[in-house]
Design an enzyme around this catalytic site. Structure first.
Site, short mmCIF file in Angstrom:
data_model
loop_
_atom_site.label_atom_id
_atom_site.label_comp_id
_atom_site.label_asym_id
_atom_site.label_seq_id
_atom_site.Cartn_x
_atom_site.Cartn_y
_atom_site.Cartn_z
N ASP A 78 4.42 0.33 12.05
CA ASP A 78 3.21 -0.27 11.47
C ASP A 78 3.04 -1.75 11.86
OD1 ASP A 78 2.55 2.11 10.35
OD2 ASP A 78 3.09 1.58 8.30
N LYS B 83 0.84 -1.20 0.00
CA LYS B 83 0.00 0.00 0.00
C LYS B 83 0.87 1.25 0.00
CE LYS B 83 -1.76 1.70 3.99
NZ LYS B 83 -1.47 3.14 4.17
N ASN B 84 1.87 1.28 0.88
CA ASN B 84 2.65 2.50 1.05
C ASN B 84 3.58 2.78 -0.12
OD1 ASN B 84 1.31 2.98 3.37
ND2 ASN B 84 3.01 2.48 4.75
N ILE C 197 7.99 6.51 17.05
CA ILE C 197 7.67 7.25 15.81
C ILE C 197 6.44 8.15 16.00
CG2 ILE C 197 7.17 7.06 13.33
CD1 ILE C 197 9.86 5.87 14.02
N ARG D 295 0.55 14.39 13.72
CA ARG D 295 1.01 14.19 12.35
C ARG D 295 1.01 15.46 11.50
NH1 ARG D 295 -0.86 8.33 10.17
NH2 ARG D 295 1.07 8.54 9.01
N PRO D 296 1.90 16.38 11.80
CA PRO D 296 1.96 17.61 11.00
C PRO D 296 2.58 17.38 9.62
CG PRO D 296 3.72 17.57 12.64
CD PRO D 296 2.92 16.31 12.84
N VAL D 297 2.55 18.43 8.77
CA VAL D 297 3.18 18.33 7.44
C VAL D 297 4.25 19.41 7.27
CG1 VAL D 297 1.32 17.14 6.22
CG2 VAL D 297 1.26 19.63 6.40
N ASP D 298 4.76 19.90 8.40
CA ASP D 298 5.75 20.99 8.33
C ASP D 298 7.00 20.61 7.53
OD1 ASP D 298 6.07 19.19 10.51
OD2 ASP D 298 7.57 20.50 11.40
N LEU D 299 7.44 19.36 7.65
CA LEU D 299 8.67 18.95 6.94
C LEU D 299 8.44 18.99 5.43
CD1 LEU D 299 9.68 15.88 9.15
CD2 LEU D 299 10.56 18.22 9.29
N ARG E 159 -4.32 10.81 4.45
CA ARG E 159 -3.22 11.73 4.67
C ARG E 159 -2.22 11.79 3.51
NH1 ARG E 159 -0.29 14.02 8.50
NH2 ARG E 159 1.89 13.64 8.06
N CYS F 132 -5.30 8.47 9.49
CA CYS F 132 -5.34 7.73 10.75
C CYS F 132 -5.15 8.69 11.92
CB CYS F 132 -4.19 6.72 10.80
SG CYS F 132 -4.60 5.12 10.16
N ARG G 2 -8.81 -0.22 4.49
CA ARG G 2 -7.87 0.75 3.92
C ARG G 2 -6.56 0.09 3.52
NH1 ARG G 2 -6.17 4.81 7.70
NH2 ARG G 2 -4.77 5.11 5.95
C1 UD1 Z 1 4.42 6.69 6.54
C2 UD1 Z 1 3.50 5.50 6.33
C3 UD1 Z 1 2.94 5.02 7.66
C4 UD1 Z 1 4.07 4.75 8.63
C5 UD1 Z 1 5.01 5.94 8.74
C6 UD1 Z 1 6.23 5.67 9.59
C7 UD1 Z 1 2.51 5.87 4.16
C8 UD1 Z 1 1.29 6.20 3.39
N1 UD1 Z 1 2.39 5.91 5.48
O1 UD1 Z 1 3.63 7.72 7.08
O2 UD1 Z 1 2.18 3.82 7.41
O3 UD1 Z 1 3.51 4.49 9.91
O4 UD1 Z 1 5.47 6.32 7.43
O5 UD1 Z 1 6.91 4.57 9.12
O6 UD1 Z 1 3.56 5.58 3.62
N2 UD1 Z 1 6.38 14.35 10.99
C9 UD1 Z 1 6.51 15.70 11.31
N3 UD1 Z 1 6.36 16.59 10.30
C10 UD1 Z 1 6.09 16.23 9.02
C11 UD1 Z 1 5.97 14.86 8.71
C12 UD1 Z 1 6.13 13.94 9.72
O7 UD1 Z 1 6.76 16.05 12.46
O8 UD1 Z 1 5.97 17.10 8.17
C13 UD1 Z 1 6.54 13.36 12.07
C14 UD1 Z 1 5.31 12.48 12.25
O9 UD1 Z 1 4.34 13.09 13.06
C15 UD1 Z 1 5.91 11.25 12.87
C16 UD1 Z 1 7.28 11.16 12.20
O10 UD1 Z 1 7.56 12.46 11.68
O11 UD1 Z 1 6.10 11.45 14.27
C17 UD1 Z 1 7.38 10.15 11.09
O12 UD1 Z 1 6.31 10.33 10.20
P1 UD1 Z 1 6.42 10.01 8.63
O13 UD1 Z 1 7.61 9.12 8.43
O14 UD1 Z 1 6.37 11.27 7.88
O15 UD1 Z 1 5.10 9.18 8.37
P2 UD1 Z 1 4.18 9.22 7.09
O16 UD1 Z 1 5.00 9.44 5.87
O17 UD1 Z 1 3.02 10.10 7.33
#
Ligand code: UD1
Length: 422
Positions: A308, A22-23, A330, A123-127, A94, A118, A400
Site C-alpha cells: 500500500d 482505515k484497514n 503481493i 483478488r480472489p476470496v478462496d482462502l 471488497r 480496487c 475512500r
Molecule cells: C488488505 C488491505 C489492502 C492491502 C492488502 C495487502 C484491507 C481492507 N485491505 O487487503 O489495503 O493492500 O491487505 O497488504 O485491509 N488472496 C488470494 N485468495 C484470497 C485472499 C487473498 O489468493 O482468498 C491473495 C490476493 O489476491 C493477494 C494476496 O493474497 O495476492 C494478499 O491479499 P490479502 O492480504 O488478502 O489482501 P486484502 O486482505 O484483500
C-alpha cells in the site's frame, strides 16, 4: 465529479495529525456483528469506505450512530434482521466480504455477494471460503452470491493458509471467536491492524493468543460482549506523508502515530536521504540531502515493505538521483499508476512484477486520473513537486482512504484545490 488541482513547488512544513487506520476501522466495525452489546469505536476516520460499510451494516439491521466530529461510532447488532449483504453495497468495497464469517458464526447462515473493490489484480476470496469450510460451513456460490450455512454452529479447526492473507486471517479469526473449540491459524498475517482487531475482540471476551506472529490460536466462546476501542493510527497515511516530505523537502511532525508502524519505510527513506525520527506518538520527517538517492524496494507481507506504499515510493523515485527498482510481490497488476506518472515526465519501465524507475530532473504538471486508492495519492505526491499544475480526476478513489488530505497538506504549505466539475 470533483477534481483536485495541485500546484507544485512548495516545501512542506508544519504538523499533520494522522487519522485512525482505515484497514483497522473496517474490520473493527464488522466485529460488532459478533455481539448483541454496544461496540464503541473512537478515532474512527471519516472515509468513504467507512460510510460504505456503514451502509452494509445498516442494511443488515445494525444500529449505527456515527458522531463524526468526535470520530466516534457506536454499533449495536443486537437486533440484526437480515443476514444477506446485497451486491449493490458489497461491490463498492471488497472488505464487505468479511461480514460473512461473523454472520455465519452468530446466526448459522449468511448470503453475501461476491465483492468488487480496487481493480488491482484478480483478488480472489478462496482462502476466506476454504477456511470457513474447514470451520464446518457449507458453502455454495449461486447467482454471484456466497451462500453459507452452519446449522449446528462452526467448529474449531487447524487451518494452514497456503498464502499469507490479511483479510482471510481477520475473517477466520472473527468467525473462530464463536466456533466451538480451538482454532489454530498457521501462516497467518501479522499486520498491526490484525493485532488491533484481535485486541478489541479480546476486550469483547474472546480468547486469542499469538497476535502479531504467524500462528494465531483462538479459543471459541459461546458469546462475546461489548467494548470501547480506540482505532490504531493509519500506518499507510503516516508513510504517505513521510514520503511527501521526503519529496518536497521541509520538516513535518506527524502526530498521533508511531514510528514502529513504519519501520520498513524508515530504512529506505534514510538511504534515500530522508530523516525519520520517532518520539512517543510523534514522528519528525526532514529531508537531509539536497537530492534524493535511488533505492530498491520489494513489497512483502508485514513486517516487510507494504504494497500500500508502493505507488507512493515510486512517485518519490521518479525524482531521485540515479535509479531504483520496485518489485511488487503481493498483487499482480498493481502498476496502474505507471502510465499516469509517465504522463508527468517520469521515466519508468515495467518488466513483469518489477518496475525500473530512472530519476528525472523534473516532473511536469499534467492531467492525470486516479486508478485506485494508493495510485491516486501517488499522483498527489508527484503533483506536489511537479512544475506547474496537475489536475487529478476520478478522485473518489482518494476519498475512500485519505481523511481530509487537501486540508492536511495545505496546512503545511502545499497548494491543493478541490473543484467541482459541474
Ligand atoms: C488488505 C488491505 C489492502 C492491502 C492488502 C495487502 C484491507 C481492507 N485491505 O487487503 O489495503 O493492500 O491487505 O497488504 O485491509 N488472496 C488470494 N485468495 C484470497 C485472499 C487473498 O489468493 O482468498 C491473495 C490476493 O489476491 C493477494 C494476496 O493474497 O495476492 C494478499 O491479499 P490479502 O492480504 O488478502 O489482501 P486484502 O486482505 O484483500
Amino acid at each position: 465529479m470533483d477534481k483536485i488541482l495541485i500546484t507544485g513547488g512548495n516545501q512542506l512544513n508544519g504538523r499533520i495529525k494522522i487519522s485512525g487506520a482505515k484497514n483497522s476501522a473496517l474490520k473493527l466495525m464488522v466485529a460488532s456483528l459478533l455481539t448483541d452489546e454496544d461496540l464503541v469505536l473512537t478515532n474512527l476516520p471519516a472515509l468513504h469506505d467507512v460510510y460504505t460499510l456503514l451502509g452494509v451494516l445498516e442494511g443488515l439491521g445494525v444500529d449505527c450512530n456515527f458522531e463524526k466530529d468526535q470520530q466516534k461510532l457506536t454499533l449495536n447488532a443486537g437486533s440484526v434482521t437480515d443476514t444477506k449483504a446485497p451486491y449493490d453495497l458489497v461491490r463498492k468495497m471488497r472488505a464487505s466480504i468479511l461480514v460473512l464469517g461473523p454472520l455465519l458464526a452468530k446466526h448459522g447462515h449468511a448470503d453475501v455477494s461476491l465483492p468488487g473493490g480496487c481493480a488491482i489484480g484478480t483478488r480472489p476470496v478462496d482462502l476466506h471460503l476454504n477456511g470457513l469450510k474447514q470451520l464446518g460451513a457449507e458453502i455454495v456460490l449461486e447467482e454471484g452470491y456466497v451462500k453459507a450455512k452452519a446449522p449446528n454452529g462452526l467448529k474449531g479447526a487447524n487451518i494452514l493458509f497456503p498464502k499469507v492473507s490479511v483479510g482471510a486471517t481477520e475473517h477466520l479469526m472473527m468467525a473462530a471467536c464463536l466456533a466451538e473449540g480451538v482454532t489454530v491459524l498457521s501462516n497467518a498475517a501479522r499486520e498491526p491492524e490484525i493485532v488491533d482487531l484481535g485486541n478489541c475482540l479480546n476486550t469483547m471476551g474472546a480468547e486469542i493468543s499469538g497476535l502479531g506472529t504467524n500462528t494465531i490460536t483462538i479459543k471459541g466462546k459461546k458469546k462475546l460482549g461489548g467494548a470501547n476501542h480506540h482505532v490504531l493510527a493509519d500506518r499507510i497515511e503516516t508513510g504517505t506523508y513521510a514520503i511527501a516530505v521526503g519529496m518536497t523537502g521541509g520538516k513535518v511532525v506527524l502526530e498521533d502515530t508511531n514510528i514502529e508502524l513504519i519501520n520498513s519505510l524508515v530504512e529506505p527513506l534514510a538511504r534515500a536521504g530522508v530523516d525519520v525520527i520517532g518520539e512517543g506518538n510523534t514522528i519528525t520527517v526532514t529531508r537531509t540531502s539536497e537530492k534524493l538517492h535511488g533505492v530498491d524496494i520489494m513489497t512483502e507481507p508485514y513486517p516487510g515493505f507494504p504494497t500500500d506504499l508502493q505507488a507512493q515510493i515510486m512517485a518519490m523515485l521518479t525524482i531521485c538521483d540515479g535509479a531504483g527498482m520496485i518489485t511488487e510481490t503481493i498483487f499482480e497488476n498493481r502498476f496502474m499508476h505507471v502510465p499516469e506518472l509517465c504522463r508527468m515526465g517520469a521515466n519508468i519501465s515495467v518488466h513483469g512484477s518489477s518496475a525500473l524507475v530512472r530519476g528525472v530532473p523534473e516532473l511536469k504538471g499534467a492531467e492525470v486520473m486516479a486508478t485506485d486508492l494508493r495510485a491516486s495519492v501517488a499522483m498527489i505526491l508527484a503533483g506536489l513537486v511537479a512544475k506547474g499544475t496537475t489536475t487529478m480526476s476520478r478522485i473518489y478513489h482518494l476519498d475512500r482512504g485519505y481523511d481530509n488530505i487537501v486540508d492536511k497538506l495545505n496546512a503545511c504549505g502545499a497548494d491543493l484545490e478541490r473543484v467541482s466539475d459541474s
